[in-house]
Design an enzyme around this catalytic site. Structure first.
Site, PDB file in Angstrom:
ATOM      1  N   ARG A 296     -27.388   7.281  -6.747  1.00 45.26           N
ATOM      2  CA  ARG A 296     -28.229   6.517  -5.820  1.00 45.26           C
ATOM      3  C   ARG A 296     -29.664   7.039  -5.912  1.00 45.26           C
ATOM      4  O   ARG A 296     -30.002   8.033  -5.270  1.00 45.26           O
ATOM      5  CB  ARG A 296     -27.717   6.662  -4.391  1.00 45.26           C
ATOM      6  CG  ARG A 296     -26.263   6.289  -4.177  1.00 45.26           C
ATOM      7  CD  ARG A 296     -25.893   6.474  -2.706  1.00 45.26           C
ATOM      8  NE  ARG A 296     -24.491   6.269  -2.459  1.00 45.26           N
ATOM      9  CZ  ARG A 296     -23.572   7.228  -2.465  1.00 45.26           C
ATOM     10  NH1 ARG A 296     -23.939   8.490  -2.695  1.00 45.26           N
ATOM     11  NH2 ARG A 296     -22.300   6.958  -2.224  1.00 45.26           N
ATOM     12  N   ARG A 332     -28.113   3.707 -10.639  1.00 48.72           N
ATOM     13  CA  ARG A 332     -28.471   2.453  -9.965  1.00 48.72           C
ATOM     14  C   ARG A 332     -29.971   2.444  -9.716  1.00 48.72           C
ATOM     15  O   ARG A 332     -30.517   3.409  -9.177  1.00 48.72           O
ATOM     16  CB  ARG A 332     -27.717   2.346  -8.636  1.00 48.72           C
ATOM     17  CG  ARG A 332     -28.035   1.071  -7.860  1.00 48.72           C
ATOM     18  CD  ARG A 332     -27.206   0.999  -6.585  1.00 48.72           C
ATOM     19  NE  ARG A 332     -27.637   1.980  -5.589  1.00 48.72           N
ATOM     20  CZ  ARG A 332     -26.982   2.215  -4.443  1.00 48.72           C
ATOM     21  NH1 ARG A 332     -25.863   1.574  -4.188  1.00 48.72           N
ATOM     22  NH2 ARG A 332     -27.424   3.113  -3.592  1.00 48.72           N
ATOM     23  N   GLU A 431     -21.743  -6.978  -5.349  1.00 46.40           N
ATOM     24  CA  GLU A 431     -21.763  -6.730  -3.903  1.00 46.40           C
ATOM     25  C   GLU A 431     -21.797  -8.022  -3.096  1.00 46.40           C
ATOM     26  O   GLU A 431     -21.491  -8.017  -1.904  1.00 46.40           O
ATOM     27  CB  GLU A 431     -23.000  -5.909  -3.537  1.00 46.40           C
ATOM     28  CG  GLU A 431     -23.146  -4.597  -4.268  1.00 46.40           C
ATOM     29  CD  GLU A 431     -24.522  -4.011  -4.084  1.00 46.40           C
ATOM     30  OE1 GLU A 431     -24.701  -3.178  -3.185  1.00 46.40           O
ATOM     31  OE2 GLU A 431     -25.439  -4.392  -4.856  1.00 46.40           O
ATOM     32  N   ASP A 455     -20.608  -3.076   0.579  1.00 49.29           N
ATOM     33  CA  ASP A 455     -21.375  -4.286   0.900  1.00 49.29           C
ATOM     34  C   ASP A 455     -20.566  -5.552   0.667  1.00 49.29           C
ATOM     35  O   ASP A 455     -20.689  -6.522   1.413  1.00 49.29           O
ATOM     36  CB  ASP A 455     -22.664  -4.336   0.076  1.00 49.29           C
ATOM     37  CG  ASP A 455     -23.794  -3.559   0.732  1.00 49.29           C
ATOM     38  OD1 ASP A 455     -23.712  -3.299   1.945  1.00 49.29           O
ATOM     39  OD2 ASP A 455     -24.766  -3.202   0.038  1.00 49.29           O
TER      40      ASP A 455
END
Length: 573
Positions: A296, A332, A431, A455
């Protein structure tokens, strides 16, 4: 003795005293003072005490986080030394105002003045003035400011209304043995980070901050979501025994650290770890992870006053890739918005931020920022097995545009003489239901999918995963969610592409046999869950699970799915 029930989000049992991060009561009365000189002296003493506190915090922050992240406390010290602000407060005290009221009046005047200036730097000083004024006011009132940046000298369990991702990431696990919050759910970012830090956590207690006193002895059971305050000797003995059992089970799992991730019938998968910063890679390595399934990157952008440079990002990505020594590392691209904001980007407030301007939508409109990150990633790709993943993709055009920008930067770097990996894979997160439904179209364009179930579940069921009032709708086993996941895996397999999962569902013991039977290739999770998941998969047979797929997809409710798995799939080998 008091028992409090919350939501179990990170396993384990810990014993420590409460460290309450409560908003202090800073209310006061406006009064006319008779002795102005005494009031001026009282104010000066409060300022000196505040300065000493901030100096101590600044020095600790410098050692712990480096000069850059400690800069905010240096700015706070400058506010305390501002002669104009101090003079304004003292002038009001000399008219007979009490120090508390004079401080509020003067600081609010400066705040209003700076907010009205067309100067970003001066507008940013508003937060510094508010923070410093609050601390001085607390010292005037004799109220202790509980501060996470102070040096901890003993084991504690944090009790707070909520913990932001950055606050959780900064917890010193040498002393912080767990945390409890009033709000949050299983997929809140503080919960995810607790699992990464491998400390027990219970969230969604509603009133823990009201019910628990600072310093009270606490037992936190992160496996069952229980908190016991002022436990009896009998209860303490019971939990000591449970703690020993938990620790022994974890010891037994260590045998899986050096083993391959293979089902009972020889089907190979990857069990990877999710990380939030370069240091977290060590946890994945120590747990024997097959790679990193989600880095992340937004945490590189948080807790600072400006965007990270290309060189800063390059060094961060390079360090992770080198640590992983050729194991796959999925990074990501920036995923901000929703519950993660960067003050220096000045993003507008939105009615529905989770459905608004976030993630790839920001990257595609603020392309200079996006290109800097992509250049850093591409340069780092020469140092390991890098895979780049775009978040929050809803349409095919978004993915094509993002990939086109990536290829432009790759060509530019190649022209400049940089070495770029020839095996770099480019994928996307699934997502959004629209992406899952047309996965067959995306599968022709991507190298891989990674399903972000946190999500995907909230968007499929229209339930904010941060809202405890609708937490019952966070249903990983809901038939609609399972059908979307199966559709994605099938679409990828038809195109010869692989599919991973980086949401919390990837480590869910009920979900594992379903996902293995569906043919999921990669499971990515908090490092603390890797060995347990590998041990679980080693006991399952994919060939025996697959015939159950159609039956599972025909079930009507999440509870029916859970019951079916428990009765028919667990233990198949």
């Amino acid at each position: 003795m008091l028992e409090i029930q919350g939501i179990a989000v990170s396993q384990g049992i810990a014993f420590a005293n409460a460290y309450c991060l409560k908003e202090p009561d800073l209310s006061y009365e406006e009064i006319k003072v008779a002795d102005v000189d005494a009031e001026l002296e009282r104010f000066k003493v409060a300022v000196m005490k505040t300065k000493a506190e901030l100096q101590e915090i600044y020095e600790i922050a410098q050692k712990k986080f480096g000069a850059e992240k400690a800069a905010i406390f240096a700015a706070h010290l400058l506010v305390l030394e501002d002669p104009e602000m101090l003079a304004a407060i003292e002038a009001k005290i000399q008219t007979g105002m009490n120090a508390e009221f004079a401080l509020d009046e003067a600081s609010n005047m400066f705040i209003a003045m700076f907010e009205g200036l067309d100067n970003v730097y001066m507008q940013e000083r508003v937060a510094d003035i508010r923070d410093v004024s609050k601390r001085v006011l607390a010292n005037l009132l004799g109220v202790e400011m509980v501060d996470m940046n102070r040096r901890l000298a003993s084991d504690v369990i944090i009790v707070a209304k909520d913990l932001t991702p950055s606050m959780t990431a900064m917890l010193d696990t040498k002393y912080v043995k767990g945390f409890i919050t009033d709000i949050g759910g299983k997929t809140s970012h503080s919960a995810i980070l607790a699992r990464t830090l491998e400390i027990p956590a219970v969230v969604g207690t509603k009133n823990a901050t009201q019910d628990i006193q600072h310093g009270a002895p606490i037992i936190i059971d992160g496996t069952n979501g229980k908190i016991i305050v002022n436990a009896t000797s009998e209860v303490s003995s019971f939990y000591r025994q449970q703690q020993r059992i938990y620790n022994e089970e974890n010891e037994e799992l260590l045998q899986y650290r050096s083993l391959q991730s293979i089902s009972a019938d020889g089907f190979s998968v990857e069990i990877a770890g999710n990380i939030g910063n370069p240091e977290d890679a060590e946890m994945v390595i120590n747990a024997g992870g097959d790679g990193i399934g989600l880095f992340r990157t937004e945490f590189l952008y948080m807790e600072r006053q400006e965007l990270p440079t290309e060189e800063e990002q390059f060094q961060a990505y390079k360090s992770v890739l080198e640590k992983m020594q050729g194991k796959p590392t999925i990074v990501r691209t920036l995923d901000i918005g929703g519950d993660k904001n960067l003050p220096y980007l000045k993003l507008a407030d939105e009615m529905n931020p989770f459905l608004g301007y976030r993630a790839i939508r920001i990257s595609l409109t603020q392309q200079e920022m996006f290109r800097v990150q992509l250049r850093a990633l591409l340069r780092a790709s020469a140092y390991g097995n890098l895979k780049i993943m775009f978040p929050m993709i809803a349409t095919l055009d978004e993915f094509k545009m993002a990939k086109a920008i990536l290829l432009e930067e790759k060509q530019s770097l190649t022209n400049d003489g940089y070495l770029i990996s020839e095996t770099l894979e480019v994928g996307m997160m699934i997502e959004i239901p629209s992406a899952a439904i047309i996965a067959d179209l995306f599968a022709k364009e991507v190298d891989f999918f990674s399903i972000g179930t946190n999500d995907l579940i909230q968007y499929t069921l229209a339930a904010d995963r941060m809202n405890e009032n609708v937490s019952y709708l966070y249903q990983p086993y809901h038939p609609a969610v399972l059908r979307l996941i199966k559709n994605v895996i099938d679409a990828a397999q038809r195109q010869g592409k692989w599919v991973g999962m980086c949401g919390e569902m990837a480590a869910d013991e009920i979900a594992l046999p379903i996902l293995l039977g569906f043919g999921l290739n990669e499971f990515s999770m908090s490092a603390s869950s890797i060995l347990k998941t590998r041990a679980h998969i080693a006991k399952l047979s994919k060939q025996q699970l697959m015939p159950h797929n159609e039956r599972i997809l025909q079930l009507s409710t999440a509870s029916e799915v859970e019951e079916y798995v428990k009765n028919n799939l667990l233990g198949l080998s």
